[in-house]
Scaffold this motif. Structure first.
Motif, PDB file in Angstrom:
ATOM      1  N   LYS A  43       0.827  -1.217   0.000  1.00  0.00           N
ATOM      2  CA  LYS A  43       0.000   0.000   0.000  1.00  0.00           C
ATOM      3  C   LYS A  43       0.859   1.265   0.000  1.00  0.00           C
ATOM      4  O   LYS A  43       0.652   2.168  -0.814  1.00  0.00           O
ATOM      5  CB  LYS A  43      -0.932   0.007   1.227  1.00  0.00           C
ATOM      6  N   SER A  44       1.823   1.332   0.942  1.00  0.00           N
ATOM      7  CA  SER A  44       2.703   2.517   1.002  1.00  0.00           C
ATOM      8  C   SER A  44       3.507   2.653  -0.273  1.00  0.00           C
ATOM      9  O   SER A  44       3.699   3.753  -0.787  1.00  0.00           O
ATOM     10  CB  SER A  44       3.701   2.405   2.158  1.00  0.00           C
ATOM     11  N   THR A  45       3.967   1.527  -0.764  1.00  0.00           N
ATOM     12  CA  THR A  45       4.763   1.529  -1.994  1.00  0.00           C
ATOM     13  C   THR A  45       3.965   2.137  -3.141  1.00  0.00           C
ATOM     14  O   THR A  45       4.465   2.985  -3.878  1.00  0.00           O
ATOM     15  CB  THR A  45       5.190   0.091  -2.337  1.00  0.00           C
ATOM     16  N   LEU A  47       1.324   4.161  -2.897  1.00  0.00           N
ATOM     17  CA  LEU A  47       1.068   5.581  -2.635  1.00  0.00           C
ATOM     18  C   LEU A  47       2.283   6.427  -2.997  1.00  0.00           C
ATOM     19  O   LEU A  47       2.173   7.491  -3.598  1.00  0.00           O
ATOM     20  CB  LEU A  47       0.719   5.764  -1.154  1.00  0.00           C
ATOM     21  N   ARG A  48       3.459   5.917  -2.609  1.00  0.00           N
ATOM     22  CA  ARG A  48       4.696   6.680  -2.814  1.00  0.00           C
ATOM     23  C   ARG A  48       5.095   6.791  -4.279  1.00  0.00           C
ATOM     24  O   ARG A  48       5.904   7.641  -4.637  1.00  0.00           O
ATOM     25  CB  ARG A  48       5.831   6.047  -1.996  1.00  0.00           C
ATOM     26  N   LEU A  49       4.500   5.951  -5.115  1.00  0.00           N
ATOM     27  CA  LEU A  49       4.741   6.079  -6.549  1.00  0.00           C
ATOM     28  C   LEU A  49       4.248   7.422  -7.065  1.00  0.00           C
ATOM     29  O   LEU A  49       4.809   7.987  -7.998  1.00  0.00           O
ATOM     30  CB  LEU A  49       3.952   5.011  -7.312  1.00  0.00           C
ATOM     31  N   LEU A  56      13.871   7.838  -3.149  1.00  0.00           N
ATOM     32  CA  LEU A  56      14.835   7.948  -2.044  1.00  0.00           C
ATOM     33  C   LEU A  56      15.445   6.598  -1.697  1.00  0.00           C
ATOM     34  O   LEU A  56      16.461   6.524  -1.023  1.00  0.00           O
ATOM     35  CB  LEU A  56      14.140   8.507  -0.786  1.00  0.00           C
ATOM     36  N   ILE A  57      14.798   5.505  -2.142  1.00  0.00           N
ATOM     37  CA  ILE A  57      15.266   4.172  -1.766  1.00  0.00           C
ATOM     38  C   ILE A  57      16.163   3.624  -2.865  1.00  0.00           C
ATOM     39  O   ILE A  57      15.737   3.537  -4.024  1.00  0.00           O
ATOM     40  CB  ILE A  57      14.062   3.243  -1.514  1.00  0.00           C
ATOM     41  N   PRO A  58      17.409   3.282  -2.524  1.00  0.00           N
ATOM     42  CA  PRO A  58      18.307   2.774  -3.553  1.00  0.00           C
ATOM     43  C   PRO A  58      17.818   1.429  -4.094  1.00  0.00           C
ATOM     44  O   PRO A  58      17.257   0.626  -3.339  1.00  0.00           O
ATOM     45  CB  PRO A  58      19.650   2.609  -2.832  1.00  0.00           C
ATOM     46  N   PHE A  91       2.345  11.820   6.519  1.00  0.00           N
ATOM     47  CA  PHE A  91       2.772  10.495   6.962  1.00  0.00           C
ATOM     48  C   PHE A  91       1.958  10.008   8.162  1.00  0.00           C
ATOM     49  O   PHE A  91       1.058  10.675   8.647  1.00  0.00           O
ATOM     50  CB  PHE A  91       4.266  10.532   7.302  1.00  0.00           C
ATOM     51  N   GLN A  92       2.338   8.834   8.644  1.00  0.00           N
ATOM     52  CA  GLN A  92       1.631   8.249   9.783  1.00  0.00           C
ATOM     53  C   GLN A  92       1.873   9.057  11.058  1.00  0.00           C
ATOM     54  O   GLN A  92       0.940   9.487  11.717  1.00  0.00           O
ATOM     55  CB  GLN A  92       2.094   6.807   9.983  1.00  0.00           C
ATOM     56  N   LYS A  93       3.145   9.263  11.364  1.00  0.00           N
ATOM     57  CA  LYS A  93       3.469  10.073  12.540  1.00  0.00           C
ATOM     58  C   LYS A  93       3.642  11.505  12.088  1.00  0.00           C
ATOM     59  O   LYS A  93       4.260  11.763  11.055  1.00  0.00           O
ATOM     60  CB  LYS A  93       4.771   9.582  13.170  1.00  0.00           C
TER      61      LYS A  93
HETATM   62  P1  ADP Z   1       5.151   1.347   7.727  1.00  0.00           P
HETATM   63  O1  ADP Z   1       4.561  -0.036   7.578  1.00  0.00           O
HETATM   64  O2  ADP Z   1       4.738   2.056   8.956  1.00  0.00           O
HETATM   65  O3  ADP Z   1       5.014   2.171   6.477  1.00  0.00           O
HETATM   66  P2  ADP Z   1       7.647  -0.058   7.793  1.00  0.00           P
HETATM   67  O4  ADP Z   1       8.094  -0.368   9.182  1.00  0.00           O
HETATM   68  O5  ADP Z   1       7.038  -1.110   6.930  1.00  0.00           O
HETATM   69  O6  ADP Z   1       6.709   1.221   7.903  1.00  0.00           O
HETATM   70  O7  ADP Z   1       8.861   0.569   6.985  1.00  0.00           O
HETATM   71  C1  ADP Z   1       9.606   1.634   7.468  1.00  0.00           C
HETATM   72  C2  ADP Z   1      10.708   1.946   6.462  1.00  0.00           C
HETATM   73  O8  ADP Z   1      11.496   0.772   6.210  1.00  0.00           O
HETATM   74  C3  ADP Z   1      10.160   2.388   5.110  1.00  0.00           C
HETATM   75  O9  ADP Z   1      10.989   3.430   4.618  1.00  0.00           O
HETATM   76  C4  ADP Z   1      10.260   1.157   4.237  1.00  0.00           C
HETATM   77  O10 ADP Z   1      10.495   1.517   2.889  1.00  0.00           O
HETATM   78  C5  ADP Z   1      11.481   0.447   4.824  1.00  0.00           C
HETATM   79  N1  ADP Z   1      11.325  -1.024   4.679  1.00  0.00           N
HETATM   80  C6  ADP Z   1      10.216  -1.752   4.891  1.00  0.00           C
HETATM   81  N2  ADP Z   1      10.432  -3.044   4.634  1.00  0.00           N
HETATM   82  C7  ADP Z   1      11.735  -3.139   4.251  1.00  0.00           C
HETATM   83  C8  ADP Z   1      12.575  -4.216   3.847  1.00  0.00           C
HETATM   84  N3  ADP Z   1      12.116  -5.467   3.747  1.00  0.00           N
HETATM   85  N4  ADP Z   1      13.848  -3.941   3.532  1.00  0.00           N
HETATM   86  C9  ADP Z   1      14.307  -2.685   3.594  1.00  0.00           C
HETATM   87  N5  ADP Z   1      13.559  -1.618   3.964  1.00  0.00           N
HETATM   88  C10 ADP Z   1      12.303  -1.847   4.292  1.00  0.00           C
END
Ligand code: ADP
Ligand code: ADP
Length: 237
Positions: A43-45, A47-49, A56-58, A91-93
């Motif tokens: 879901k977050s993935t 939305l962030r698209l 920001l994520i390599p 964001f959430q927080k």
């Molecule tokens: P939330 O579910 O509250 O959005 P998460 O705890 O799932 O937060 O993720 C927090 C951060 O860690 C995010 O930036 C997410 O992209 C990253 N993240 C989540 N899962 C992984 C993973 N398997 N490997 C690396 N980073 C991750």
């Protein structure tokens, strides 16, 4: 109704892991779209698209097409700064900055080159009124934003997003850290904002999705954990 964002056959990979598979959806303008589904389904993935937060994520790779109006979001020549101005995020927080209420709000407008104090003050008052926070904070604008309650802080974050005059607002579980009363206030805000803004929310709360959204997108995970859109339909109240 007009389409604001159009995703076509989108795949997203974190390195070799596929987090989204073949996602196609049209997001309507001036409506609230809720994305729901089990934890980890993407879901977050998704939305962030919509504002390229995932840049920001390599190791992230995106395939397929995403359009904001007719502007491609993922092309080499996409103006990412302009895109981020048009698509705000909450964001959430509450991620307020360690600054005054005033400085939190004018952070974005200043970044976009607005310097005149009178103009910044006008933007601040307008944005705070949009989230029903003006009356509560107008005497404490120079005080640290951390002094506000969590619910007020989250409304401040919404005001900060609004201050740059976006067209779309993305909200990632923006009520899930709040008490029921603050949640109710923000849901009411969403309703009002949806008259002029396109709103996309992620929530794990089905009741919230039913209360606030016009459209609901249900996501699931395939056996290899890739997230897919399984149903996308008007929200049944
Ligand atoms: P939330 O579910 O509250 O959005 P998460 O705890 O799932 O937060 O993720 C927090 C951060 O860690 C995010 O930036 C997410 O992209 C990253 N993240 C989540 N899962 C992984 C993973 N398997 N490997 C690396 N980073 C991750
Ligand atoms: P949801 O919001 O539905 O809980 P996410 O979009 O946060 O799901 O995560 C979808 C999947 O992608 C999860 O398996 C998560 O572990 C993984 N993931 C999220 N962020 C990253 C990251 N930065 N690197 C690698 N994997 C990630």
């Amino acid at each position: 109704q007009r389409v604001k964002i159009r995703a076509q056959a989108v795949n997203l990979y974190y390195g070799t892991f596929q987090a989204l598979r073949n996602v196609t959806m049209d997001i309507q303008e001036c409506a609230i779209t809720a994305i729901i589904g089990p934890s980890g389904c993407g879901k977050s993935t998704l939305l962030r698209l919509f504002n390229r937060m995932n840049d920001l994520i390599p190791g992230v790779r995106v395939e397929g097409k995403i359009l904001l109006d007719s502007v491609p979001i993922y092309e080499k020549n996409t103006d990412v700064a302009a895109l981020k101005k048009r698509v705000g995020m909450v964001f959430q927080k509450p991620n307020i900055f360690p600054m005054s209420v005033y400085d939190n709000i004018v952070f974005g407008p200043r970044h976009h080159g607005i310097k005149r104090t009178a103009e910044l003050e006008g933007i601040m008052e307008r944005s705070l009124r949009q989230v029903a926070l003006w009356e509560e904070v107008k005497d404490n604008l120079k005080k640290p934003a951390f002094d506000l309650s969590p619910g007020q802080q989250q409304r401040l974050c919404i005001a900060r997003a609004l201050a740059v005059e976006p067209e779309v607002i993305l909200m990632d579980e923006s009520c899930s850290a709040l008490d029921p009363e603050s949640t109710m206030k923000i849901e009411e805000l969403m309703h009002n904002l949806a008259q002029s803004y396109t709103i996309v929310i992620v929530t794990h709360n089905m009741e919230q999705a039913a209360r606030v959204s016009d459209m609901t997108a249900f996501m699931m995970m395939e056996p290899d954990r890739a997230g897919v859109l399984v149903e996308y339909a008007p929200t049944s109240q």
